[in-house]
Every structure is written in structure tokens, then in C-alpha cells.
Design an enzyme around this catalytic site. Structure first.
Site, mmCIF file in Angstrom:
data_model
loop_
_atom_site.group_PDB
_atom_site.id
_atom_site.type_symbol
_atom_site.label_atom_id
_atom_site.label_comp_id
_atom_site.label_asym_id
_atom_site.label_seq_id
_atom_site.Cartn_x
_atom_site.Cartn_y
_atom_site.Cartn_z
ATOM 1 N N SER A 40 0.820 -1.215 0.000
ATOM 2 C CA SER A 40 0.000 0.000 0.000
ATOM 3 C C SER A 40 0.855 1.267 0.000
ATOM 4 O O SER A 40 0.712 2.130 0.851
ATOM 5 C CB SER A 40 -0.912 -0.027 1.234
ATOM 6 O OG SER A 40 -1.895 0.979 1.142
ATOM 7 N N CYS A 58 3.931 7.069 -6.906
ATOM 8 C CA CYS A 58 3.816 8.411 -7.485
ATOM 9 C C CYS A 58 4.477 9.473 -6.605
ATOM 10 O O CYS A 58 4.863 10.534 -7.090
ATOM 11 C CB CYS A 58 2.343 8.781 -7.698
ATOM 12 S SG CYS A 58 1.389 7.421 -8.369
ATOM 13 N N ARG A 101 -9.200 -5.246 7.993
ATOM 14 C CA ARG A 101 -10.276 -5.246 6.985
ATOM 15 C C ARG A 101 -10.755 -6.659 6.673
ATOM 16 O O ARG A 101 -11.593 -6.852 5.803
ATOM 17 C CB ARG A 101 -9.782 -4.588 5.691
ATOM 18 C CG ARG A 101 -9.558 -3.111 5.852
ATOM 19 C CD ARG A 101 -9.140 -2.462 4.560
ATOM 20 N NE ARG A 101 -9.102 -1.014 4.749
ATOM 21 C CZ ARG A 101 -8.982 -0.131 3.774
ATOM 22 N NH1 ARG A 101 -8.868 -0.541 2.527
ATOM 23 N NH2 ARG A 101 -8.966 1.159 4.034
ATOM 24 N N VAL A 109 4.400 -15.291 -5.474
ATOM 25 C CA VAL A 109 3.692 -16.308 -6.261
ATOM 26 C C VAL A 109 4.551 -16.601 -7.483
ATOM 27 O O VAL A 109 4.866 -15.699 -8.267
ATOM 28 C CB VAL A 109 2.281 -15.817 -6.656
ATOM 29 C CG1 VAL A 109 1.620 -16.809 -7.608
ATOM 30 C CG2 VAL A 109 1.437 -15.627 -5.405
HETATM 31 P P1 FAD Z 1 2.276 -1.854 -8.265
HETATM 32 O O1 FAD Z 1 1.926 -0.619 -7.525
HETATM 33 O O2 FAD Z 1 3.616 -1.889 -8.906
HETATM 34 O O3 FAD Z 1 2.111 -3.117 -7.301
HETATM 35 C C1 FAD Z 1 2.369 -4.417 -7.762
HETATM 36 C C2 FAD Z 1 2.830 -5.239 -6.557
HETATM 37 O O4 FAD Z 1 2.883 -6.599 -6.928
HETATM 38 C C3 FAD Z 1 4.229 -4.858 -6.086
HETATM 39 O O5 FAD Z 1 4.194 -4.519 -4.719
HETATM 40 C C4 FAD Z 1 5.062 -6.110 -6.350
HETATM 41 O O6 FAD Z 1 6.063 -6.324 -5.384
HETATM 42 C C5 FAD Z 1 3.993 -7.197 -6.284
HETATM 43 N N1 FAD Z 1 4.350 -8.402 -7.025
HETATM 44 C C6 FAD Z 1 4.838 -8.484 -8.284
HETATM 45 N N2 FAD Z 1 4.995 -9.774 -8.649
HETATM 46 C C7 FAD Z 1 4.608 -10.541 -7.601
HETATM 47 C C8 FAD Z 1 4.549 -11.935 -7.371
HETATM 48 N N3 FAD Z 1 4.896 -12.796 -8.321
HETATM 49 N N4 FAD Z 1 4.116 -12.357 -6.176
HETATM 50 C C9 FAD Z 1 3.727 -11.490 -5.216
HETATM 51 N N5 FAD Z 1 3.770 -10.134 -5.380
HETATM 52 C C10 FAD Z 1 4.196 -9.670 -6.562
HETATM 53 N N6 FAD Z 1 0.648 7.034 -11.915
HETATM 54 C C11 FAD Z 1 -0.179 8.096 -11.959
HETATM 55 O O7 FAD Z 1 -1.349 7.939 -12.303
HETATM 56 N N7 FAD Z 1 0.252 9.352 -11.605
HETATM 57 C C12 FAD Z 1 1.534 9.586 -11.214
HETATM 58 O O8 FAD Z 1 1.903 10.737 -10.892
HETATM 59 C C13 FAD Z 1 2.446 8.486 -11.190
HETATM 60 N N8 FAD Z 1 3.714 8.662 -10.812
HETATM 61 C C14 FAD Z 1 4.562 7.579 -10.769
HETATM 62 C C15 FAD Z 1 5.885 7.780 -10.407
HETATM 63 C C16 FAD Z 1 6.762 6.714 -10.382
HETATM 64 C C17 FAD Z 1 8.190 6.944 -9.997
HETATM 65 C C18 FAD Z 1 6.301 5.402 -10.705
HETATM 66 C C19 FAD Z 1 7.238 4.225 -10.666
HETATM 67 C C20 FAD Z 1 4.981 5.185 -11.043
HETATM 68 C C21 FAD Z 1 4.097 6.277 -11.099
HETATM 69 N N9 FAD Z 1 2.772 6.116 -11.475
HETATM 70 C C22 FAD Z 1 1.938 7.196 -11.538
HETATM 71 C C23 FAD Z 1 2.236 4.786 -11.849
HETATM 72 C C24 FAD Z 1 1.475 4.149 -10.685
HETATM 73 O O9 FAD Z 1 2.254 4.180 -9.533
HETATM 74 C C25 FAD Z 1 1.124 2.728 -11.069
HETATM 75 O O10 FAD Z 1 0.286 2.792 -12.191
HETATM 76 C C26 FAD Z 1 0.413 1.954 -9.965
HETATM 77 O O11 FAD Z 1 1.203 1.867 -8.809
HETATM 78 C C27 FAD Z 1 0.103 0.547 -10.461
HETATM 79 O O12 FAD Z 1 -0.425 -0.209 -9.423
HETATM 80 P P2 FAD Z 1 -0.347 -1.795 -9.471
HETATM 81 O O13 FAD Z 1 -1.033 -2.279 -8.246
HETATM 82 O O14 FAD Z 1 -0.801 -2.285 -10.783
HETATM 83 O O15 FAD Z 1 1.219 -2.130 -9.427
#
Ligand code: FAD
Length: 468
Positions: free
Chosen positions: A40, A44, A71, A81
Site C-alpha cells: 500500500s 507516485c 479489513r 507467487v
Molecule cells: P504496483 O503498484 O507496482 O504493485 C504491484 C505489486 O505486486 C508490487 O508490490 C510487487 O512487489 C507485487 N508483485 C509483483 N509480482 C509478484 C509476485 N509474483 N508475487 C507477489 N507479489 C508480486 N501514476 C499516476 O497515475 N500518476 C503519477 O503521478 C504516477 N507517478 C509515478 C511515479 C513513479 C516513480 C512510478 C514508478 C509510477 C508512477 N505512477 C503514476 C504509476 C502508478 O504508480 C502505477 O500505475 C500503480 O502503482 C500501479 O499499481 P499496481 O497495483 O498495478 O502495481
């Protein structure tokens, strides 16, 4: 007892889904597997943490592990995984050197993406970073030393102390190169300048932040130069050189001695755990999903940065990895799995970025190439208009690019840049696109006016008048 809803990934998409499911189905079981220690967290916010504007790493966290458990979610951190069997409906989980098998009723793959640096030779040298995740942000912040705020707090349970202590011991850098002039690169250039570093940005193409179009890219380029950043546009980096630690950027026009490099050239979806399963990936390499986030295999969903979603303008699958997309899709999937089918919603690629004092927004298809490639006959106009009534202090020129389909007049996309609340104005265009609004309808929108906020004709309306 039925098998639980299993979620892979403990951030935006994964925890949104698990939370919604737990709220809707207090009697149901949901397990979240997260391979790392952090959950969590706000990717960004990491550039602003590196900058020092966000003081503590814990400020970037939303829910604590105990709040997640409260929760009704079974949270398993440090559990990766590693395989999925869609016939048996099981996942294989690696933890502490052991492997176990968990059955699922429904599975959500919310594994996000990872930063790419391998196309650049030398990217594995010490002192070369990407910014993807809290550990990376802590490491860079540790190298930079203290910008007048607290250094990385190693008493925080999830902080990788060893790495932070190693980088804290480094001599603070003086010169940094950012490879890639996309939004992460520009946000990080701002962070490095805040630490007083000589900052160089290398961009292979002719303008910065390409998805925001040429006009916004030019304004950002002018502005970041004024802030002391040296821009190397139309300049490909050939390799990063050094023995163990990076010492230089070798580029097509020469060689620059550096102490630190940040590579921000893009990300790749994390979909490896689906290899060998019948779950289909799209052209982007991200998981193909339908309007409810379902993959091509029954009972398996995907959301966030690892998934494609339907584009609001083209109606085609698109991979636009952004925060709201992930949270929104996760929440909808949680509700669907709980028993109330809920669409994830289309995406229009609405994005905003701050580059020092300059703000930019973009949505839809904003230049001729993109619109033409998607089969439209596009027409575009770029206008510059005041952000407030001319006599009211504090205004700035606002540049609006509007693209529409020539025949239907439908608004296809737009970009807005300027220093006075330019970015947030993009939401008007995002709403217009969601509603298939034409330029003529956009021109007639009843937008708000008062001198401190806008001229009588908001810059978006001016662009619509010119294009109509
Ligand atoms: P993530 O937040 O990456 O979470 C995925 C999770 O899955 C991770 O914690 C990872 O460890 C876990 N995971 C992966 N593989 C496995 C596995 N096999 N088993 C168990 N766990 C696993 N978006 C915006 O809209 N506005 C912004 O200003 C913006 N700024 C950003 C700045 C930066 C530097 C970055 C890197 C991203 C930014 N983003 C922004 C993009 C945004 O953060 C992502 O779109 C969002 O976090 C995606 O969420 P997610 O849950 O799909 O992936």
C-alpha cells in the site's frame, strides 16, 4: 469451505480489490500475496520523497499491514507467487526458501510492472538507479544525503537497512545524468536540482515527455533549462561506463563524467508468472482483459500495470499504466468477485505531470501520428491563452493542443501546459472524451469564470473555438 479469492500483489490494484471484496463479502476469504516487504505504497510520491519535499518514507504509505488485516484480509508479505495452474486453480507460493500450494476460487493478478534499464549497456554498474518502488527511492535518497530534512529512517521496519547504510556512506554526488526525458525522468531532474546537483537529461527524441505532445514538450524544455538542467535532446546514450561504479555517460555526441545515473526509459509488465498458462497477453506484453477485468481464462482476473484495458477513444486494448487505472480496476474486480458484476471502465490515458513550476496534462490521442494510426482523419490546433483575466495577477500563458476527428468533429485528445493550474484543466477534456463530445459541443460547455481562476473564455474553450 470454499477456496479463497487469491490476490497477487499488495499495492494499488491488489489491495483495492481485496478491500472491496472484504467489504462486500465479510463472510468470504481473501488472501493477498506480496513478494516484498512494502504494501500500500505510493510510487507516485517517490520523486518527491527523493527531492525531500515529502519528509518521511512512511508518508508514502497508505495502509499498514495491521490495517489491512483489520479489513478481514489475510496478508502474506515476503511471499512470491511463482506459478499459476489454471486447471487445478492453484498458485505456488515461495516464502523463506519453502514452497506451498494454495487453491483459489478466483485469482487476481495485480503484479504491476518493473522499470527497464537493460537496453542501456552498463546499467548494472553501481550508482545507476531506476525509480520503481520504495526501496529504490530510499537508496537514492540515501546517496543524496540530507536536503534539510530527515535522512532515510532505518528504524522503519520495512526499510532495507543494509542498502541504505551502504549508500549513506557514499560521498554525495555532484553530477547526475537522467537517461530518459519522460515524466519520471523530469520529476527526478527536479529532485536532483533540489539537492543542488549538476543535472543532465538525455532524451533520444527531439522533445521531452513525448506522450504530452510537442507543444507541452517544448514548454517543459524551456522551463527546465531555466531551472539549470542541461538538456541533451536528439541524443542517444550509447553506454554507461565505469569499473564497478558508474563514472561516465557515453553518448552519441561525446562523454560526460557523472557520479550518479537515473535511468527512466520505461517499464515492462510483470507477467512471467503466467507463462505456461493459457492466459493470453496482448501486443504490449500486458495481460488481455475484458470490460470486467477478466482474462481469457475463467476465474482469473488482471488489473493495474500488468493489464491492458480498453481505450476510450479507439475502443482497442491499450496498456496505459497509471495509478487511477489500477485502483479503479482493482476495486471493480473486488466487487465483481464478491458477486456484483462491475465494469472496470475504459481508459483515456489521462495523465498530469509537474516539471518544476510547469504543469502539463494530456488525454486521448493528441497528435496526428497517434490519431492517424488509430484510423482517424485528425485535425489539430494549438492555442495559447491566459489562465486568468488579464488584469488579475498570477496568471500565465496556457498552451492547449486539441485534436479532433475531421469528419465527425469528435474530440480525440488534448494536452495542456502552463504554470497556473494548467494540469487540472485536462479533466475537462477527459470528461469530454468520455462522453464522445464534439468540438462544437465542447465550445458550448458552461465552464466557470471569475478573474482569479479563468478568463471569460477558459483556454479549453478558446482551443475549441479555434478548432471548430
Ligand atoms: P504496483 O503498484 O507496482 O504493485 C504491484 C505489486 O505486486 C508490487 O508490490 C510487487 O512487489 C507485487 N508483485 C509483483 N509480482 C509478484 C509476485 N509474483 N508475487 C507477489 N507479489 C508480486 N501514476 C499516476 O497515475 N500518476 C503519477 O503521478 C504516477 N507517478 C509515478 C511515479 C513513479 C516513480 C512510478 C514508478 C509510477 C508512477 N505512477 C503514476 C504509476 C502508478 O504508480 C502505477 O500505475 C500503480 O502503482 C500501479 O499499481 P499496481 O497495483 O498495478 O502495481
Amino acid at each position: 469451505m470454499s477456496d479463497p479469492f487469491v490476490v497477487v500483489g499488495g499495492d494499488a490494484a491488489g489491495l483495492s480489490a481485496a478491500s472491496k471484496f472484504a467489504r462486500e463479502r465479510p463472510d468470504g476469504d481473501v488472501i493477498v500475496y506480496e513478494k516484498g516487504r512494502w504494501i500500500s505504497y505510493a510510487h507516485c510520491g517517490t520523486p518527491y520523497y527523493v527531492k525531500g519535499e515529502v519528509e518521511h518514507v512512511t508518508d508514502l504509505l497508505s495502509l499498514s499491514p495491521s490495517e489491512v488485516e483489520d479489513r478481514g484480509i489475510a496478508l502474506r508479505r515476503n511471499h512470491e507467487v511463482v506459478a499459476v495452474d489454471t486447471d487445478d486453480r492453484t498458485v505456488t507460493v515461495a516464502h523463506d526458501g519453502d514452497r506451498s500450494v494454495q487453491s483459489y476460487s478466483d485469482l487476481l493478478v495485480a503484479t504491476g510492472a518493473r522499470a527497464v534499464s537493460d537496453p542501456i549497456d552498463g546499467s548494472s554498474l553501481d550508482g545507476v538507479f531506476t525509480l520503481h518502488g520504495i526501496d529504490a527511492a530510499c537508496a537514492i535518497r540515501a546517496v543524496l544525503g540530507e536536503p534539510g530534512t530527515d535522512p532515510v529512517d532505518t528504524s522503519v521496519e520495512a526499510v532495507d537497512r543494509e542498502t541504505v547504510e551502504r549508500y549513506t556512506a557514499w560521498e554525495p554526488p555532484e553530477t547526475v545524468a537522467v537517461v530518459g526525458g519522460g515524466y519520471v525522468g523530469i520529476e527526478m531532474a527536479e529532485a536532483f536540482r533540489a539537492h543542488g546537483l549538476e543535472t543532465h537529461v538525455f532524451q533520444r527524441s527531439g522533445h521531452l515527455i513525448p506522450p504530452f505532445g510537442e507543444a507541452a514538450g517544448q514548454r517543459v524544455a524551456e522551463h527546465v533549462r531555466e531551472q539549470g538542467v542541461t538538456l541533451h535532446t536528439d541524443c542517444a546514450v550509447e553506454e554507461l561506463a565505469g569499473d564497478d561504479r558508474v563514472e561516465a555517460v557515453v553518448h552519441e555526441d561525446g562523454r560526460l563524467a557523472v557520479d550518479l545515473v537515473l535511468v527512466g526509459i520505461g517499464i515492462r509488465p510483470n507477467t512471467e508468472l503466467l507463462s505456461g498458462t493459457p492466459v493470453e497477453l496482448g501486443e504490449s506484453g500486458a495481460v488481455t482483459t475484458d470490460d470486467h477485468g477478466r482474462t481469457t481464462v475463467e476465474g482469473v482476473y488482471a488489473a493495474g500495470d500488468c493489464a491492458e484495458t480498453r481505450h476510450a477513444v479507439t475502443g482497442e486494448p491499450a496498456w496505459v499504466p497509471l495509478g487511477l487505472t489500477a485502483n479503479r480496476a482493482g476495486r471493480a474486480i473486488g466487487q465483481t468477485v464478491a458477486g456484483t458484476p462491475s465494469p472496470v471502465g475504459d481508459i483515456a490515458g489521462t495523465a498530469v505531470v509537474k516539471a518544476f513550476d510547469m504543469e502539463c496534462g494530456r488525454v486521448g490521442l493528441i497528435d496526428h501520428e497517434a490519431a492517424e494510426a488509430a484510423g482517424f482523419d485528425p485535425v489539430s490546433e494549438t492555442v495559447t491563452a491566459g489562465s486568468r483575466s488579464g488584469y488579475y495577477p498570477g496568471g500565465d500563458e496556457t498552451t492547449v493542443t486539441l485534436t479532433a476527428d475531421r469528419d465527425s468533429g469528435r474530440v480525440l485528445g488534448g494536452a495542456i501546459s502552463g504554470r497556473d493550474r494548467a494540469a487540472i484543466r485536462i479533466d475537462t477534456l477527459a470528461t469530454a472524451i468520455e462522453r464522445d463530445t464534439t468540438v462544437a459541443q465542447l465550445e458550448r460547455l458552461d465552464l466557470a469564470y471569475a478573474p482569479p481562476f479563468s478568463p471569460v473564455w477558459d483556454p479549453v474553450l478558446v482551443a475549441a473555438k479555434v478548432l471548430n
